[in-house]
Scaffold this motif. Structure first.
Motif, PDB file in Angstrom:
ATOM      1  N   PRO A 176      38.978  49.018  49.728  1.00 24.96           N
ATOM      2  CA  PRO A 176      40.417  48.813  49.938  1.00 24.96           C
ATOM      3  C   PRO A 176      40.690  48.492  51.403  1.00 24.96           C
ATOM      4  O   PRO A 176      39.993  48.974  52.302  1.00 24.96           O
ATOM      5  CB  PRO A 176      41.031  50.159  49.530  1.00 24.96           C
TER       6      PRO A 176
ATOM      7  N   HIS B 223      41.212  41.790  33.645  1.00 24.89           N
ATOM      8  CA  HIS B 223      41.847  42.385  34.824  1.00 24.89           C
ATOM      9  C   HIS B 223      43.282  41.882  34.976  1.00 24.89           C
ATOM     10  O   HIS B 223      44.177  42.655  35.331  1.00 24.89           O
ATOM     11  CB  HIS B 223      41.038  42.044  36.086  1.00 24.89           C
TER      12      HIS B 223
ATOM     13  N   GLN C  43      46.494  44.416  34.947  1.00 30.59           N
ATOM     14  CA  GLN C  43      47.398  44.484  36.092  1.00 30.59           C
ATOM     15  C   GLN C  43      48.731  43.782  35.825  1.00 30.59           C
ATOM     16  O   GLN C  43      49.583  43.719  36.696  1.00 30.59           O
ATOM     17  CB  GLN C  43      46.724  43.846  37.323  1.00 30.59           C
TER      18      GLN C  43
ATOM     19  N   LYS D  58      38.706  41.787  41.191  1.00 30.77           N
ATOM     20  CA  LYS D  58      39.452  43.028  41.448  1.00 30.77           C
ATOM     21  C   LYS D  58      40.455  42.827  42.580  1.00 30.77           C
ATOM     22  O   LYS D  58      41.625  43.224  42.473  1.00 30.77           O
ATOM     23  CB  LYS D  58      38.480  44.159  41.801  1.00 30.77           C
ATOM     24  N   THR D  59      40.008  42.182  43.658  1.00 29.14           N
ATOM     25  CA  THR D  59      40.884  41.957  44.808  1.00 29.14           C
ATOM     26  C   THR D  59      42.033  41.028  44.452  1.00 29.14           C
ATOM     27  O   THR D  59      43.194  41.275  44.808  1.00 29.14           O
ATOM     28  CB  THR D  59      40.083  41.359  45.974  1.00 29.14           C
TER      29      THR D  59
ATOM     30  N   THR E 221      43.388  40.335  41.478  1.00 34.30           N
ATOM     31  CA  THR E 221      44.374  40.908  40.557  1.00 34.30           C
ATOM     32  C   THR E 221      45.224  41.970  41.247  1.00 34.30           C
ATOM     33  O   THR E 221      46.416  42.110  40.951  1.00 34.30           O
ATOM     34  CB  THR E 221      43.692  41.501  39.309  1.00 34.30           C
ATOM     35  N   GLU E 222      44.637  42.703  42.187  1.00 36.65           N
ATOM     36  CA  GLU E 222      45.419  43.685  42.929  1.00 36.65           C
ATOM     37  C   GLU E 222      46.463  42.992  43.803  1.00 36.65           C
ATOM     38  O   GLU E 222      47.625  43.416  43.865  1.00 36.65           O
ATOM     39  CB  GLU E 222      44.506  44.566  43.779  1.00 36.65           C
TER      40      GLU E 222
ATOM     41  N   ASP F 260      49.147  41.502  41.610  1.00 31.88           N
ATOM     42  CA  ASP F 260      50.073  42.538  41.168  1.00 31.88           C
ATOM     43  C   ASP F 260      51.044  42.911  42.293  1.00 31.88           C
ATOM     44  O   ASP F 260      52.257  43.028  42.082  1.00 31.88           O
ATOM     45  CB  ASP F 260      49.273  43.765  40.730  1.00 31.88           C
TER      46      ASP F 260
ATOM     47  N   TRP G  39      48.365  42.552  52.819  1.00 31.10           N
ATOM     48  CA  TRP G  39      48.439  44.000  52.640  1.00 31.10           C
ATOM     49  C   TRP G  39      49.512  44.548  53.579  1.00 31.10           C
ATOM     50  O   TRP G  39      49.214  44.933  54.713  1.00 31.10           O
ATOM     51  CB  TRP G  39      47.094  44.657  52.946  1.00 31.10           C
TER      52      TRP G  39
END
Length: 296
Positions: free
Chosen positions: A175, A103, A107, A40-41, A43-44, A47, A202
């Motif tokens: 997050p 995923h 994404q 999840k991390t 692919t985020e 993206d 981030w």
């Protein structure tokens, strides 16, 4: 797709976007809850940064043959046990790979390839890390799920053979809005700050720098200089100096201050000489309930 184009335009307008260096991300796939979070991390971030992802399995297939002492006449049972272990592990790994690909597709992130480890669970990761900007893996799973017979040796091997920086995810996803930087004043912790700022995973994250001191503060300007360096990169920064040991106080401090991520440097030479889990970095990896950004 208008929504896809609009999302990309918004990303290019993010503060500090011109400094982003993340173009390739390596992801460790082990079929555990940590793998779900790592996927999840990754692919985020893929993206967000338009980065390409590579998945690598971290299962020691040679270890599956070890079922303990086999009594006379028990070889048939032992072989069935080996076959069962191999099947369960293979199924878990394939499920992790399928989820990883799904995923990436959701994404709209490029999955370059999947690499399958055959013997040493970390050989492929070490080899491939040299061509990636960031490695994402649940390092704590090495302790919790028995990926290695000597966990601290396995972690030392990863760190000393070029797998860095590492984003060591926790078992539960969260997050990242606030990052806590553990700053000892050492060259290693200074490098960790620089690597984190340059990668800028981030954009816009709030930073908090904490320095743990066990005796008289010899160079109080170090924390101030570190904060000014972060501010020069456009980040909002808060600083704290705490009396006590980072080894025992860092995680409680992170929880009290609602930090979503901890940034740390690897004191590799000290770790190699001592080989102790009591070292701050290794102890934090073993107990962390939030992700760690580790760099040398």
């Amino acid at each position: 797709d208008p929504q896809f184009c609009e999302k990309r335009l918004l990303k290019t307008a993010l503060p500090g976007k011109d400094r982003v260096m993340i173009k390739r991300i390596l992801v460790g796939l082990g079929g555990t809850p940590f793998t779900t979070v790592a996927t999840k991390t990754a692919t985020e971030l893929g993206d967000l940064h338009q980065a390409q992802l590579t998945g690598v399995t971290v299962v020691d297939t040679g270890k599956l043959d070890k079922v303990g002492p086999v009594p006379a006449g028990g070889e048939a049972y032992a072989q069935r046990l080996r076959d069962r272990n191999a099947r369960i592990t293979r199924e878990g790994t394939e499920q992790a790979i399928a989820a990883f690909k799904a995923h990436c597709s959701e994404q709209q992130v490029v999955c370059r390839r999947i690499m399958y480890e055959q013997k040493d669970p970390f050989a492929a990761m070490i080899s491939e890390a040299r061509y990636n900007d960031l490695t994402i893996f649940g390092l704590r799973s090495i302790f919790d799920y028995g990926f290695a017979s000597d966990p601290d040796k396995a972690i030392i091997k990863l760190m000393t053979q070029g797998v860095r920086p590492i984003l060591a995810v926790a078992e539960t996803y969260r997050p990242v809005q606030k990052a806590l930087i553990a700053y000892s004043g050492s060259m290693e912790s200074a490098k960790a700050i620089r690597h984190f700022l340059h990668l800028n995973p981030w954009p816009g994250v709030t930073l908090q720098i904490v320095h743990f001191k066990e005796g008289p503060e010899k160079e109080p300007f170090l924390v101030k200089d570190a904060a000014e360096f972060c501010e020069a990169h456009g980040f909002k920064v808060q600083t704290d100096t705490v009396t006590g040991q980072a080894r025992s106080g860092l995680l409680p401090f992170a929880r009290e201050n609602n930090a979503d991520l901890i940034v740390m440097g690897n004191s590799l030479h000290k770790t190699l000489m001592r080989r102790l889990l009591g070292d701050t970095v290794l102890e934090t990896i073993k107990s962390a309930d939030r992700p760690l950004f580790l760099s040398q």
